[in-house]
Design a protein around this motif. Sequence first.
Motif, PDB file in Angstrom:
ATOM      1  N   GLU A 175      39.332  32.532  -8.763  1.00  0.00           N
ATOM      2  CA  GLU A 175      38.972  32.837 -10.142  1.00  0.00           C
ATOM      3  C   GLU A 175      40.172  32.714 -11.073  1.00  0.00           C
ATOM      4  OE1 GLU A 175      37.360  36.772 -10.441  1.00  0.00           O
ATOM      5  OE2 GLU A 175      39.228  37.756  -9.914  1.00  0.00           O
ATOM      6  N   GLU A 176      39.853  32.570 -12.325  1.00  0.00           N
ATOM      7  CA  GLU A 176      40.847  32.506 -13.388  1.00  0.00           C
ATOM      8  C   GLU A 176      41.626  33.821 -13.451  1.00  0.00           C
ATOM      9  OE1 GLU A 176      40.604  32.085 -18.295  1.00  0.00           O
ATOM     10  OE2 GLU A 176      38.820  32.536 -17.089  1.00  0.00           O
ATOM     11  N   TYR A 177      42.924  33.707 -13.702  1.00  0.00           N
ATOM     12  CA  TYR A 177      43.743  34.905 -13.874  1.00  0.00           C
ATOM     13  C   TYR A 177      43.670  35.348 -15.336  1.00  0.00           C
ATOM     14  CZ  TYR A 177      47.854  37.907 -14.258  1.00  0.00           C
ATOM     15  OH  TYR A 177      48.700  38.957 -14.512  1.00  0.00           O
ATOM     16  N   ILE A 178      43.297  36.613 -15.543  1.00  0.00           N
ATOM     17  CA  ILE A 178      43.228  37.190 -16.879  1.00  0.00           C
ATOM     18  C   ILE A 178      44.379  38.172 -17.035  1.00  0.00           C
ATOM     19  CG2 ILE A 178      41.878  38.602 -18.479  1.00  0.00           C
ATOM     20  CD1 ILE A 178      40.587  35.968 -18.115  1.00  0.00           C
ATOM     21  N   TYR A 179      45.230  37.935 -18.057  1.00  0.00           N
ATOM     22  CA  TYR A 179      46.351  38.841 -18.282  1.00  0.00           C
ATOM     23  C   TYR A 179      45.882  40.066 -19.061  1.00  0.00           C
ATOM     24  CZ  TYR A 179      50.676  40.836 -20.023  1.00  0.00           C
ATOM     25  OH  TYR A 179      51.691  41.707 -20.319  1.00  0.00           O
ATOM     26  N   GLY A 180      46.356  41.229 -18.662  1.00  0.00           N
ATOM     27  CA  GLY A 180      46.031  42.457 -19.385  1.00  0.00           C
ATOM     28  C   GLY A 180      46.279  43.680 -18.524  1.00  0.00           C
ATOM     29  N   LYS A 181      45.784  44.806 -18.991  1.00  0.00           N
ATOM     30  CA  LYS A 181      45.937  46.066 -18.272  1.00  0.00           C
ATOM     31  C   LYS A 181      44.861  46.170 -17.189  1.00  0.00           C
ATOM     32  CE  LYS A 181      47.458  48.435 -22.498  1.00  0.00           C
ATOM     33  NZ  LYS A 181      47.159  49.533 -23.445  1.00  0.00           N
ATOM     34  N   GLU A 182      45.278  46.463 -15.970  1.00  0.00           N
ATOM     35  CA  GLU A 182      44.324  46.674 -14.884  1.00  0.00           C
ATOM     36  C   GLU A 182      43.836  48.119 -14.927  1.00  0.00           C
ATOM     37  OE1 GLU A 182      45.611  45.406 -11.038  1.00  0.00           O
ATOM     38  OE2 GLU A 182      46.764  43.737 -11.862  1.00  0.00           O
ATOM     39  N   MET A 183      42.524  48.291 -14.871  1.00  0.00           N
ATOM     40  CA  MET A 183      41.929  49.617 -14.934  1.00  0.00           C
ATOM     41  C   MET A 183      40.894  49.773 -13.831  1.00  0.00           C
ATOM     42  SD  MET A 183      41.091  49.599 -19.015  1.00  0.00           S
ATOM     43  CE  MET A 183      40.177  51.122 -18.885  1.00  0.00           C
ATOM     44  N   SER A 184      40.769  50.989 -13.340  1.00  0.00           N
ATOM     45  CA  SER A 184      39.670  51.354 -12.448  1.00  0.00           C
ATOM     46  C   SER A 184      38.908  52.512 -13.081  1.00  0.00           C
ATOM     47  CB  SER A 184      40.188  51.772 -11.068  1.00  0.00           C
ATOM     48  OG  SER A 184      40.720  50.662 -10.372  1.00  0.00           O
ATOM     49  N   ILE A 185      37.609  52.328 -13.245  1.00  0.00           N
ATOM     50  CA  ILE A 185      36.748  53.364 -13.797  1.00  0.00           C
ATOM     51  C   ILE A 185      35.715  53.728 -12.748  1.00  0.00           C
ATOM     52  CG2 ILE A 185      35.121  53.957 -15.634  1.00  0.00           C
ATOM     53  CD1 ILE A 185      36.531  52.046 -17.454  1.00  0.00           C
ATOM     54  N   TYR A 186      35.550  55.028 -12.515  1.00  0.00           N
ATOM     55  CA  TYR A 186      34.597  55.499 -11.510  1.00  0.00           C
ATOM     56  C   TYR A 186      33.458  56.259 -12.168  1.00  0.00           C
ATOM     57  CZ  TYR A 186      38.284  54.333  -8.222  1.00  0.00           C
ATOM     58  OH  TYR A 186      39.227  53.667  -7.497  1.00  0.00           O
ATOM     59  N   VAL A 187      32.248  55.988 -11.672  1.00  0.00           N
ATOM     60  CA  VAL A 187      31.074  56.721 -12.145  1.00  0.00           C
ATOM     61  C   VAL A 187      30.345  57.298 -10.937  1.00  0.00           C
ATOM     62  CG1 VAL A 187      30.846  55.136 -14.093  1.00  0.00           C
ATOM     63  CG2 VAL A 187      29.424  54.790 -12.064  1.00  0.00           C
ATOM     64  N   LEU A 188      29.551  58.317 -11.222  1.00  0.00           N
ATOM     65  CA  LEU A 188      28.624  58.864 -10.237  1.00  0.00           C
ATOM     66  C   LEU A 188      27.235  58.606 -10.776  1.00  0.00           C
ATOM     67  CD1 LEU A 188      28.135  60.479  -7.619  1.00  0.00           C
ATOM     68  CD2 LEU A 188      28.235  62.572  -8.997  1.00  0.00           C
ATOM     69  N   SER A 189      26.387  57.997  -9.963  1.00  0.00           N
ATOM     70  CA  SER A 189      25.068  57.581 -10.432  1.00  0.00           C
ATOM     71  C   SER A 189      23.963  58.196  -9.598  1.00  0.00           C
ATOM     72  CB  SER A 189      24.954  56.050 -10.376  1.00  0.00           C
ATOM     73  OG  SER A 189      23.639  55.633 -10.676  1.00  0.00           O
ATOM     74  N   PRO A 194      24.390  56.620 -15.204  1.00  0.00           N
ATOM     75  CA  PRO A 194      25.658  56.984 -14.556  1.00  0.00           C
ATOM     76  C   PRO A 194      26.501  57.906 -15.419  1.00  0.00           C
ATOM     77  CG  PRO A 194      25.773  54.767 -15.427  1.00  0.00           C
ATOM     78  CD  PRO A 194      24.360  55.226 -15.639  1.00  0.00           C
ATOM     79  N   ILE A 195      27.227  58.805 -14.764  1.00  0.00           N
ATOM     80  CA  ILE A 195      28.148  59.731 -15.416  1.00  0.00           C
ATOM     81  C   ILE A 195      29.576  59.261 -15.138  1.00  0.00           C
ATOM     82  CG2 ILE A 195      28.928  62.125 -15.544  1.00  0.00           C
ATOM     83  CD1 ILE A 195      26.062  61.656 -16.546  1.00  0.00           C
ATOM     84  N   VAL A 196      30.364  59.105 -16.191  1.00  0.00           N
ATOM     85  CA  VAL A 196      31.748  58.637 -16.024  1.00  0.00           C
ATOM     86  C   VAL A 196      32.608  59.772 -15.482  1.00  0.00           C
ATOM     87  CG1 VAL A 196      33.785  57.720 -17.187  1.00  0.00           C
ATOM     88  CG2 VAL A 196      31.495  56.943 -17.872  1.00  0.00           C
ATOM     89  N   LEU A 197      33.318  59.509 -14.378  1.00  0.00           N
ATOM     90  CA  LEU A 197      34.165  60.527 -13.752  1.00  0.00           C
ATOM     91  C   LEU A 197      35.592  60.466 -14.271  1.00  0.00           C
ATOM     92  CD1 LEU A 197      32.887  60.169 -10.078  1.00  0.00           C
ATOM     93  CD2 LEU A 197      32.344  62.011 -11.691  1.00  0.00           C
ATOM     94  N   ASP A 198      36.236  59.310 -14.146  1.00  0.00           N
ATOM     95  CA  ASP A 198      37.626  59.204 -14.599  1.00  0.00           C
ATOM     96  C   ASP A 198      38.052  57.755 -14.669  1.00  0.00           C
ATOM     97  OD1 ASP A 198      39.710  60.724 -15.629  1.00  0.00           O
ATOM     98  OD2 ASP A 198      39.745  62.048 -13.893  1.00  0.00           O
ATOM     99  N   GLU A 239      17.918  51.429  -6.827  1.00  0.00           N
ATOM    100  CA  GLU A 239      18.546  52.576  -7.476  1.00  0.00           C
ATOM    101  C   GLU A 239      19.894  52.851  -6.811  1.00  0.00           C
ATOM    102  OE1 GLU A 239      15.806  55.803  -7.332  1.00  0.00           O
ATOM    103  OE2 GLU A 239      14.189  54.680  -8.292  1.00  0.00           O
ATOM    104  N   TYR A 240      20.969  52.590  -7.551  1.00  0.00           N
ATOM    105  CA  TYR A 240      22.300  52.807  -6.993  1.00  0.00           C
ATOM    106  C   TYR A 240      22.627  54.292  -7.077  1.00  0.00           C
ATOM    107  CZ  TYR A 240      27.100  51.984  -5.606  1.00  0.00           C
ATOM    108  OH  TYR A 240      28.276  51.985  -4.908  1.00  0.00           O
ATOM    109  N   THR A 241      22.717  54.934  -5.910  1.00  0.00           N
ATOM    110  CA  THR A 241      23.009  56.359  -5.828  1.00  0.00           C
ATOM    111  C   THR A 241      24.371  56.555  -5.191  1.00  0.00           C
ATOM    112  OG1 THR A 241      20.663  56.851  -5.544  1.00  0.00           O
ATOM    113  CG2 THR A 241      22.216  58.576  -4.934  1.00  0.00           C
ATOM    114  N   GLY A 242      25.259  57.246  -5.909  1.00  0.00           N
ATOM    115  CA  GLY A 242      26.572  57.532  -5.344  1.00  0.00           C
ATOM    116  C   GLY A 242      27.692  57.104  -6.261  1.00  0.00           C
ATOM    117  N   ILE A 243      28.869  56.890  -5.668  1.00  0.00           N
ATOM    118  CA  ILE A 243      30.062  56.490  -6.400  1.00  0.00           C
ATOM    119  C   ILE A 243      30.059  54.983  -6.589  1.00  0.00           C
ATOM    120  CG2 ILE A 243      32.579  56.454  -6.389  1.00  0.00           C
ATOM    121  CD1 ILE A 243      31.403  59.267  -6.592  1.00  0.00           C
ATOM    122  N   LEU A 244      30.393  54.547  -7.802  1.00  0.00           N
ATOM    123  CA  LEU A 244      30.595  53.124  -8.036  1.00  0.00           C
ATOM    124  C   LEU A 244      31.860  52.961  -8.873  1.00  0.00           C
ATOM    125  CD1 LEU A 244      29.561  50.253  -7.623  1.00  0.00           C
ATOM    126  CD2 LEU A 244      28.273  50.470  -9.759  1.00  0.00           C
ATOM    127  N   GLY A 245      32.762  52.135  -8.376  1.00  0.00           N
ATOM    128  CA  GLY A 245      34.005  51.863  -9.080  1.00  0.00           C
ATOM    129  C   GLY A 245      33.956  50.507  -9.762  1.00  0.00           C
TER     130      GLY A 245
END
Length: 357
Positions: A175-189, A194-198, A239-245
Amino acid sequence: MRILVIGNSKSAEILTNFLSENKDLLVFTTKEGTDGNFIDINPKDVEELKEFALANEINLSIAADIFLSDIDYFSVFGENNLAVLAPDYDAAKIASLKSYGKKFIYKNKIKTPKFAFFEKLNLALDYIRSAEYPLVIKPDGHCETETAYIAETFGAAKKQVEKLFQNDNKKILIEEYIYGKEMSIYVLSDGFRPIVLDTFYTYRNELAVKTFLKDELKEKIYNEIIFPTISSLAEDGLEYTGILGFDIILTPDGEPYLIEYNSFFKDLDIEAVLRGVDEDWVKLFMDAIVGTLADNFETPFSISRKDEYYGTFRFEDKTENEIITQSARTLSLLKTKLLEEGLNREDLKDAERLWNL
């Protein structure tokens, strides 16, 4: 309450130790060397784990290993009326197979870098000869020994592509390289909202620091990436149940690009998430399983969090690969504590420059 943590990952170890701090919980685990009660069952042996859960009256089982997202705990445990925090097997394909996840992302018009998959070495080599660099090269599935590789030249790309096919990868992603800030966002669904955790800024999978996003950016990511993912799965009867990053690149002009999904917390992030969210985690997990999670929060962002910065890094020495987690009231104090614990100062400076901290 009796809990079973399934997995061999560092995440399974950290979750087991965290839950074991609560003396009202009796925690069993397939991960050896933790504070929980070890059971000698292969985490992939879902039938034996089910029998153990039935025989020992387990109230909650948790699949805590992103490398086991292709195991169908959801159906086997569910058919026996056992509560399990694990996504539906077909829903989890967005995380377990990059080819499935990328096609899902593209179909739902979620921004992602230009990508292509290859099953034959010669076709992959033809592609990288005329591609623009840098490129990101990955195996199709989650792999403990092979991760994302950034190739700056054709020679480097050729070597990595050949290596992946030689190691019996049936399909690879370029894949193409995209320059920027790397982030990980976790939700509980709970399968619907989904509810955003952090959220964490991440650096080379070696350093992560909790970040407080502005409301406008949070809502943009939720509306353009997170909610479309869960709602599209639900529309397909999954229905996705659980943690999704969500692994995301935030470009300098503020555009979020979704790179890939993870079916659980990554090793580097899990303790900071667990300690940074000021809620009863067992109740959160159970609410997600029974479908009442969203009923308890006014908005996807209203979960209670501790007003502290959290940072975590991999501390590598000659004997072990340890993950260190620290928290502080200010970002400046957090940096000081991480350096005192052994974080490489140059890594911190490089990450600060990338994150504009």
